[in-house]
Design a protein around this motif. Structure first.
Motif, PDB file in Angstrom:
ATOM      1  N   LEU A  49       0.820  -1.203   0.000  1.00 12.15           N
ATOM      2  CA  LEU A  49       0.000   0.000   0.000  1.00 12.15           C
ATOM      3  C   LEU A  49       0.855   1.254   0.000  1.00 12.15           C
ATOM      4  CD1 LEU A  49      -3.010   0.665   0.175  1.00 12.15           C
ATOM      5  CD2 LEU A  49      -2.733   0.881   2.640  1.00 12.15           C
ATOM      6  N   PRO A 117       3.402  11.681   4.111  1.00 11.27           N
ATOM      7  CA  PRO A 117       3.033  10.996   2.868  1.00 11.27           C
ATOM      8  C   PRO A 117       1.917   9.968   3.021  1.00 11.27           C
ATOM      9  CG  PRO A 117       5.110  10.151   3.670  1.00 11.27           C
ATOM     10  CD  PRO A 117       4.746  11.306   4.562  1.00 11.27           C
ATOM     11  N   THR A 118       1.737   9.380   4.197  1.00  9.07           N
ATOM     12  CA  THR A 118       0.724   8.323   4.295  1.00  9.07           C
ATOM     13  C   THR A 118      -0.625   8.875   4.732  1.00  9.07           C
ATOM     14  OG1 THR A 118       1.623   7.818   6.463  1.00  9.07           O
ATOM     15  CG2 THR A 118       2.271   6.389   4.686  1.00  9.07           C
ATOM     16  N   TRP A 119      -0.687   9.559   5.860  1.00  9.67           N
ATOM     17  CA  TRP A 119      -1.973  10.070   6.335  1.00  9.67           C
ATOM     18  C   TRP A 119      -2.383  11.339   5.603  1.00  9.67           C
ATOM     19  CZ3 TRP A 119      -0.215  10.141  12.135  1.00  9.67           C
ATOM     20  CH2 TRP A 119      -0.072   8.832  12.587  1.00  9.67           C
ATOM     21  N   GLY A 120      -1.350  12.135   5.208  1.00  9.33           N
ATOM     22  CA  GLY A 120      -1.643  13.425   4.606  1.00  9.33           C
ATOM     23  C   GLY A 120      -1.475  14.574   5.573  1.00  9.33           C
ATOM     24  N   LEU A 183      -6.016   8.040  14.644  1.00 10.35           N
ATOM     25  CA  LEU A 183      -5.540   7.953  13.260  1.00 10.35           C
ATOM     26  C   LEU A 183      -4.373   6.971  13.195  1.00 10.35           C
ATOM     27  CD1 LEU A 183      -5.874   9.131  10.403  1.00 10.35           C
ATOM     28  CD2 LEU A 183      -4.233  10.882  10.996  1.00 10.35           C
TER      29      LEU A 183
ATOM     30  N   PRO B  94      -5.111  12.348  -0.149  1.00  7.86           N
ATOM     31  CA  PRO B  94      -3.805  11.731   0.088  1.00  7.86           C
ATOM     32  C   PRO B  94      -3.605  10.502  -0.813  1.00  7.86           C
ATOM     33  CG  PRO B  94      -5.275  11.386   1.970  1.00  7.86           C
ATOM     34  CD  PRO B  94      -5.961  12.331   1.053  1.00  7.86           C
ATOM     35  N   LEU B  96      -2.785   7.568  -0.242  1.00  7.32           N
ATOM     36  CA  LEU B  96      -3.285   6.278   0.233  1.00  7.32           C
ATOM     37  C   LEU B  96      -4.794   6.155   0.145  1.00  7.32           C
ATOM     38  CD1 LEU B  96      -0.578   5.240   1.084  1.00  7.32           C
ATOM     39  CD2 LEU B  96      -1.438   4.900   3.359  1.00  7.32           C
ATOM     40  N   GLN B 119     -10.953  18.493   5.047  1.00  8.00           N
ATOM     41  CA  GLN B 119      -9.660  17.806   5.091  1.00  8.00           C
ATOM     42  C   GLN B 119      -9.934  16.310   5.136  1.00  8.00           C
ATOM     43  OE1 GLN B 119      -7.420  18.068   8.737  1.00  8.00           O
ATOM     44  NE2 GLN B 119      -5.464  18.046   7.669  1.00  8.00           N
ATOM     45  N   LEU B 121      -7.873  12.698   5.700  1.00  4.80           N
ATOM     46  CA  LEU B 121      -6.622  12.015   6.018  1.00  4.80           C
ATOM     47  C   LEU B 121      -6.801  10.521   5.782  1.00  4.80           C
ATOM     48  CD1 LEU B 121      -5.780  13.721   9.414  1.00  4.80           C
ATOM     49  CD2 LEU B 121      -4.986  14.352   7.155  1.00  4.80           C
ATOM     50  N   ALA B 122      -5.748   9.869   5.306  1.00 13.09           N
ATOM     51  CA  ALA B 122      -5.819   8.430   5.087  1.00 13.09           C
ATOM     52  C   ALA B 122      -5.348   7.709   6.338  1.00 13.09           C
ATOM     53  CB  ALA B 122      -4.953   8.034   3.894  1.00 13.09           C
ATOM     54  N   LYS B 123      -5.998   6.600   6.647  1.00  8.16           N
ATOM     55  CA  LYS B 123      -5.610   5.801   7.804  1.00  8.16           C
ATOM     56  C   LYS B 123      -5.118   4.475   7.251  1.00  8.16           C
ATOM     57  CE  LYS B 123      -8.056   4.080  11.904  1.00  8.16           C
ATOM     58  NZ  LYS B 123      -6.997   4.035  12.885  1.00  8.16           N
TER      59      LYS B 123
END
Lengths: 247, 156
Positions: A49, A117-120, A183, B94, B96, B119, B121-123
């Protein structure tokens, strides 16, 4: 067993033991850490991922792991200081607090770099990140309190109480990802289960955790030796040691 | 053990237990504030306040992502496999972000039960695996679906 305990209370005895242990801790630590990091960063497979950006885990997890266990060790030493008044326990707390601070900072920093880079986002006020930030402040508070009190004995007691008060934060950090919505993902290493990743990922991670433990041991011995020399500078053996060299 | 040391040890233990209880009760009382986000079940049950900046979190429902061809607007549904909430967002997602992945969105719930996010956010989870393994798993699960006759729709 009790004799060992009493010997452990003797700074001179510990000084000698530490000197003998240190080369092994240093060599083992560098070896394991290098193996773990090189394997993890260059040879371990990438994540399906996150691609290569997950590789910061090989630095993030060891520092976060150590940051917490150093605090637990400090708490044990604080109990020893409060109950048995052992000088070495206080020397330990004083010597490793800055190391813990740096480790906590590194884990927060690498976490932020990983989060972008992953969560933003660099930072989010979720339970895991916030409790880790509290740990950073606790380390800072321990160092500041120790510096603020001139008398060695009262400083030791005050610091021990602060360390013990802060230890409630450790289970909160550990279980924050399970008790609340966060998160941050759940822990990578759990005591009871196998890690949920293939061996070619968790073995290098485990190696770097162990390597960092040994390296921490070396650093703790080194800093404790310095602190012992400072505190015992009026004693005979320290004068002999400094004037004559080893022995 | 020496009586004085015993006494000191008891004091230390009392300190620890007392602190543990105090912090435990406090965090229990504040649990709603400590939770980073509301999950879709809470939102559809009306537990989340309307028109207040909150976070909503869950999985992006498979096949629910609609992109507006002329702007950066995206609509998708966030689900916890129990309830789902429509989310509207304008902006860059994002890397992900994908269907079937976890997200945490920040924004306001409007009167119609739609979550307008500012906003996203990716988890991600702690299950790291090499791409080949992930491919193999996906193939295996697709094979199963063919065999059992698309069970996918039932699970939502």
């Amino acid at each position: 067993m009790w004799q060992f305990f009493h010997k452990l209370g003797s700074p001179k005895w510990f000084f000698g033991i530490a000197a003998r242990l240190m080369p092994w801790l240093l060599a083992g630590g560098i070896l394991l850490l290098m193996a773990g990091i090189v394997w993890g960063l260059a040879f371990a497979p990438k994540d399906y991922l996150q691609g290569n950006s997950y590789r910061i885990i090989f630095i993030h997890v060891p520092t976060a792991f150590l940051a917490q266990s150093v605090y637990v060790m400090m708490a044990v030493a604080a109990v020893v200081t409060l109950v048995w008044r052992m000088k070495l326990a206080d020397v330990f707390v004083k010597s490793v607090a800055p190391v813990g601070l740096v480790l906590t900072f590194l884990s927060l920093f690498t976490g932020a770099v990983w989060g972008k880079p992953t969560w933003g986002t660099w930072w989010v006020w979720d339970a895991r990140l916030t409790s880790m930030l509290i740990l950073l402040f606790l380390y800072g508070g321990v160092i500041a309190l120790d510096r603020a009190i001139n008398d060695e004995k009262s400083a030791a007691r005050a610091v021990s109480v602060l360390v013990l008060v802060g230890v409630v934060n450790i289970p909160i950090i550990q279980y924050s990802v399970e008790w609340w919505n966060t998160l941050h993902q759940p822990s990578t290493f759990k005591l009871t289960e196998k890690p949920s990743m293939p061996a070619e990922m968790w073995v290098p991670l485990l190696l770097s955790v162990l390597g960092l433990y040994l390296l921490f041991g070396w650093l703790a011995c080194l800093r404790m030796q310095t602190e012992i020399l400072l505190r015992e500078q009026r004693t005979r053996w320290v004068k002999d040691y400094v004037l004559v060299g080893r022995g | 053990m020496h009586p004085i040391r015993k006494k000191r040890l008891t004091i230390v233990l009392f300190l620890l237990v007392g602190l543990g209880i105090a912090v435990g009760l406090t965090t229990y009382a504040l649990r709603q504030n400590i939770n980073l986000f509301y999950d879709p079940t809470q939102i559809s049950a009306g537990e989340a306040p309307v028109d207040v900046r909150i976070r909503a979190g869950g999985m992006v429902e498979e096949g629910s992502v609609l992109r507006d061809p002329d702007s950066l607007m995206v609509e998708f549904k966030v689900t916890d496999f129990n309830a789902s909430v429509p989310v509207q967002y304008t902006g860059i997602l994002p890397d992900l972000f994908a269907e079937g992945q976890g997200v945490v969105a920040m924004g306001r719930l409007d009167q119609n039960g739609r979550f307008v996010a500012d906003q996203v956010l990716a988890k991600h989870d702690e299950n790291y695996m090499p791409p080949e393994v992930a491919d193999a798993l996906e193939k295996a699960s697709k094979g199963q679906h063919k065999a059992s006759g698309s069970a996918e729709t039932v699970s939502y």
